[in-house]
Scaffold this motif. Structure first.
Motif, PDB file in Angstrom:
ATOM      1  N   ILE A 153     175.316  27.026  53.633  1.00 41.38           N
ATOM      2  CA  ILE A 153     175.309  28.071  54.658  1.00 41.38           C
ATOM      3  C   ILE A 153     174.341  27.751  55.789  1.00 41.38           C
ATOM      4  CG2 ILE A 153     174.755  30.490  55.115  1.00 41.38           C
ATOM      5  CD1 ILE A 153     175.667  31.137  52.280  1.00 41.38           C
ATOM      6  N   GLY A 154     173.095  27.386  55.430  1.00 38.69           N
ATOM      7  CA  GLY A 154     172.064  27.237  56.458  1.00 38.69           C
ATOM      8  C   GLY A 154     171.368  25.897  56.509  1.00 38.69           C
ATOM      9  N   GLY A 155     171.661  25.017  55.553  1.00 42.54           N
ATOM     10  CA  GLY A 155     171.032  23.709  55.568  1.00 42.54           C
ATOM     11  C   GLY A 155     169.564  23.717  55.194  1.00 42.54           C
ATOM     12  N   PHE A 156     169.116  24.746  54.442  1.00 47.59           N
ATOM     13  CA  PHE A 156     167.711  24.839  54.029  1.00 47.59           C
ATOM     14  C   PHE A 156     167.650  24.654  52.520  1.00 47.59           C
ATOM     15  CE2 PHE A 156     163.516  26.397  53.334  1.00 47.59           C
ATOM     16  CZ  PHE A 156     162.848  26.309  54.543  1.00 47.59           C
ATOM     17  N   PRO A 157     166.772  23.759  52.013  1.00 47.75           N
ATOM     18  CA  PRO A 157     166.774  23.449  50.579  1.00 47.75           C
ATOM     19  C   PRO A 157     166.004  24.456  49.740  1.00 47.75           C
ATOM     20  CG  PRO A 157     165.139  22.115  51.702  1.00 47.75           C
ATOM     21  CD  PRO A 157     165.854  22.911  52.775  1.00 47.75           C
ATOM     22  N   CYS A 158     166.310  24.480  48.455  1.00 44.55           N
ATOM     23  CA  CYS A 158     165.558  25.215  47.428  1.00 44.55           C
ATOM     24  C   CYS A 158     165.536  26.731  47.631  1.00 44.55           C
ATOM     25  CB  CYS A 158     164.123  24.696  47.348  1.00 44.55           C
ATOM     26  SG  CYS A 158     164.004  22.970  46.869  1.00 44.55           S
ATOM     27  N   VAL A 159     166.508  27.290  48.312  1.00 44.62           N
ATOM     28  CA  VAL A 159     166.525  28.728  48.567  1.00 44.62           C
ATOM     29  C   VAL A 159     167.148  29.459  47.376  1.00 44.62           C
ATOM     30  CG1 VAL A 159     167.363  30.561  50.066  1.00 44.62           C
ATOM     31  CG2 VAL A 159     166.666  28.366  51.045  1.00 44.62           C
ATOM     32  N   CYS A 160     166.466  30.502  46.906  1.00 44.27           N
ATOM     33  CA  CYS A 160     167.002  31.328  45.828  1.00 44.27           C
ATOM     34  C   CYS A 160     167.402  32.713  46.314  1.00 44.27           C
ATOM     35  CB  CYS A 160     165.995  31.451  44.696  1.00 44.27           C
ATOM     36  SG  CYS A 160     164.510  32.388  45.120  1.00 44.27           S
ATOM     37  N   GLY A 161     167.100  33.048  47.568  1.00 38.19           N
ATOM     38  CA  GLY A 161     167.470  34.355  48.103  1.00 38.19           C
ATOM     39  C   GLY A 161     166.928  34.539  49.503  1.00 38.19           C
ATOM     40  N   TRP A 177     168.538  38.156  39.240  1.00 35.66           N
ATOM     41  CA  TRP A 177     169.083  36.853  39.578  1.00 35.66           C
ATOM     42  C   TRP A 177     170.129  36.458  38.543  1.00 35.66           C
ATOM     43  CZ3 TRP A 177     164.523  37.708  42.126  1.00 35.66           C
ATOM     44  CH2 TRP A 177     164.400  37.152  43.403  1.00 35.66           C
ATOM     45  N   PRO A 178     171.186  35.757  38.951  1.00 35.19           N
ATOM     46  CA  PRO A 178     172.233  35.365  37.996  1.00 35.19           C
ATOM     47  C   PRO A 178     171.727  34.355  36.984  1.00 35.19           C
ATOM     48  CG  PRO A 178     172.584  34.312  40.120  1.00 35.19           C
ATOM     49  CD  PRO A 178     171.462  35.297  40.320  1.00 35.19           C
ATOM     50  N   ASN A 179     172.455  34.240  35.895  1.00 35.32           N
ATOM     51  CA  ASN A 179     172.055  33.285  34.851  1.00 35.32           C
ATOM     52  C   ASN A 179     172.182  31.837  35.327  1.00 35.32           C
ATOM     53  OD1 ASN A 179     171.573  35.422  33.054  1.00 35.32           O
ATOM     54  ND2 ASN A 179     173.716  35.455  32.408  1.00 35.32           N
ATOM     55  N   ASP A 180     173.137  31.579  36.215  1.00 34.38           N
ATOM     56  CA  ASP A 180     173.345  30.221  36.727  1.00 34.38           C
ATOM     57  C   ASP A 180     172.643  30.044  38.073  1.00 34.38           C
ATOM     58  OD1 ASP A 180     175.004  32.021  37.912  1.00 34.38           O
ATOM     59  OD2 ASP A 180     176.682  30.627  38.158  1.00 34.38           O
ATOM     60  N   CYS A 181     171.339  30.257  38.093  1.00 35.34           N
ATOM     61  CA  CYS A 181     170.573  30.173  39.346  1.00 35.34           C
ATOM     62  C   CYS A 181     170.587  28.772  39.948  1.00 35.34           C
ATOM     63  CB  CYS A 181     169.125  30.591  39.105  1.00 35.34           C
ATOM     64  SG  CYS A 181     168.900  32.368  38.883  1.00 35.34           S
ATOM     65  N   PHE A 182     170.892  27.756  39.149  1.00 36.71           N
ATOM     66  CA  PHE A 182     170.830  26.388  39.660  1.00 36.71           C
ATOM     67  C   PHE A 182     171.934  26.104  40.672  1.00 36.71           C
ATOM     68  CE2 PHE A 182     168.827  26.312  35.452  1.00 36.71           C
ATOM     69  CZ  PHE A 182     167.593  25.769  35.777  1.00 36.71           C
ATOM     70  N   GLU A 194     153.801  34.555  42.571  1.00 35.11           N
ATOM     71  CA  GLU A 194     152.437  34.040  42.623  1.00 35.11           C
ATOM     72  C   GLU A 194     152.024  33.383  41.308  1.00 35.11           C
ATOM     73  OE1 GLU A 194     149.709  34.307  45.336  1.00 35.11           O
ATOM     74  OE2 GLU A 194     151.731  33.866  46.059  1.00 35.11           O
ATOM     75  N   ILE A 195     152.519  33.904  40.195  1.00 39.63           N
ATOM     76  CA  ILE A 195     152.155  33.330  38.890  1.00 39.63           C
ATOM     77  C   ILE A 195     153.171  32.309  38.418  1.00 39.63           C
ATOM     78  CG2 ILE A 195     150.884  35.409  38.246  1.00 39.63           C
ATOM     79  CD1 ILE A 195     153.210  36.232  36.491  1.00 39.63           C
ATOM     80  N   GLY A 196     154.159  32.008  39.254  1.00 36.70           N
ATOM     81  CA  GLY A 196     155.092  30.935  38.935  1.00 36.70           C
ATOM     82  C   GLY A 196     156.349  31.348  38.198  1.00 36.70           C
ATOM     83  N   GLU A 197     156.639  32.652  38.110  1.00 35.31           N
ATOM     84  CA  GLU A 197     157.884  33.104  37.471  1.00 35.31           C
ATOM     85  C   GLU A 197     159.015  33.028  38.495  1.00 35.31           C
ATOM     86  OE1 GLU A 197     157.673  36.831  35.520  1.00 35.31           O
ATOM     87  OE2 GLU A 197     155.875  36.351  34.370  1.00 35.31           O
ATOM     88  N   LEU A 198     159.618  31.845  38.619  1.00 38.00           N
ATOM     89  CA  LEU A 198     160.628  31.600  39.637  1.00 38.00           C
ATOM     90  C   LEU A 198     162.009  31.508  38.995  1.00 38.00           C
ATOM     91  CD1 LEU A 198     158.753  28.752  41.568  1.00 38.00           C
ATOM     92  CD2 LEU A 198     158.577  31.224  41.912  1.00 38.00           C
ATOM     93  N   PRO A 199     163.055  31.801  39.769  1.00 39.07           N
ATOM     94  CA  PRO A 199     164.423  31.627  39.230  1.00 39.07           C
ATOM     95  C   PRO A 199     164.689  30.188  38.826  1.00 39.07           C
ATOM     96  CG  PRO A 199     164.450  32.982  41.207  1.00 39.07           C
ATOM     97  CD  PRO A 199     163.061  32.439  41.085  1.00 39.07           C
ATOM     98  N   PHE A 200     164.109  29.233  39.529  1.00 38.51           N
ATOM     99  CA  PHE A 200     164.173  27.812  39.165  1.00 38.51           C
ATOM    100  C   PHE A 200     162.987  27.114  39.822  1.00 38.51           C
ATOM    101  CE2 PHE A 200     166.944  28.572  42.833  1.00 38.51           C
ATOM    102  CZ  PHE A 200     166.425  27.707  43.772  1.00 38.51           C
ATOM    103  N   ASN A 201     162.663  25.949  39.371  1.00 38.34           N
ATOM    104  CA  ASN A 201     161.486  25.231  39.870  1.00 38.34           C
ATOM    105  C   ASN A 201     161.617  24.949  41.367  1.00 38.34           C
ATOM    106  OD1 ASN A 201     160.267  25.126  37.349  1.00 38.34           O
ATOM    107  ND2 ASN A 201     161.242  23.182  36.807  1.00 38.34           N
TER     108      ASN A 201
END
Length: 236
Positions: A141-149, A127-132, A217-224
């Motif tokens: 693109i799709g109108g769906f929130p909080c998508v990281c991929g 994931w890029p450094n600027d994930c935010f 599953e353990i919460g290691e996400l690109p962003f909250n």
């Protein structure tokens, strides 16, 4: 007195005759056409020109031939041949006619460049450094929130499957394959890839058995609050 020749002597004699009557080597002019527009380049090699520039810079130390014997092939030329093969899946003899190098050389180039890229995969597939900035791009693109991929899988066919675990490689289409899975960004860049699953596995099974599932599953996400979108084959 009768002379007795062993099979080993006969094999040596055959090999010696083949060497004596070996055809002369043919040297053709090497060529690759890079003097084209960016659109044509991407259509021919399936990647932007910037990918070629990046790979040439990053793999220079691994692919550079430090000799001038037999007109060694440059790093850029090697990567172009590799991209041409990967992007089109043509036969070696077609690449030979296009670029003026032997099929043996093409074989060595494909394996050496492929191995060099594989060795730096952790620098590329992430994931890029600027994930935010990702949620806003996906929202546009799709109108769906909080998508990281976005995630999906594809079967990669195997022409010569290993005999040890052959049954697990037979997919629902009754051919041998591996079930590859990838997560892509809004610009089609790849953030994660897994190619460790046999073709018999269902997409949901592939996802549950990769380290990406464990990290989320353990919460290691690109962003909250980050989520990955996929089709109905994958579980929530």
């Amino acid at each position: 007195m009768d002379l007795i020749f062993s099979d080993e002597d006969l094999d040596f004699e055959v090999a010696e005759n083949e060497l004596r009557h070996r055809l002369p080597r043919e040297f053709n002019g090497r060529s690759f056409n890079e003097d084209v527009s960016d659109n044509v380049f991407r259509d021919q090699y399936r990647v932007p020109r910037a990918v070629l520039d990046f790979l040439e810079t990053r793999l220079k130390d691994d692919l550079q031939h430090y000799t001038k014997r037999n007109k060694s092939i440059s790093v850029r030329f090697q990567i172009m041949v590799f991209l041409h093969f990967i992007g089109t899946n043509v036969f070696f003899h077609v690449l030979r006619d296009c670029h003026g190098i032997s099929t043996n050389t093409i074989y060595r180039i494909i394996h050496s460049v492929g191995e060099a890229i594989f060795n730096i995969r952790q620098e590329i597939l992430k994931w890029p450094n600027d994930c935010f900035t990702l949620p806003q791009k996906f929202m546009e693109i799709g109108g769906f929130p909080c998508v990281c991929g976005v995630l999906d899988g594809s079967h990669i066919l195997l022409s010569n499957p290993p005999q040890a675990d052959e049954d697990s490689l037979i997919n629902r289409h009754h051919v041998h394959s591996i079930n590859a899975m990838a997560v892509c960004g809004p610009d089609t860049s790849i953030f994660y890839a897994s190619t460790n699953s046999p073709g018999r596995w269902h997409d949901a099974h592939v996802l549950r058995n990769c380290n990406l599932w464990n990290k989320f599953e353990i919460g290691e996400l690109p962003f909250n609050g980050a989520v990955i979108l996929a089709d109905s084959a994958y579980p929530c």
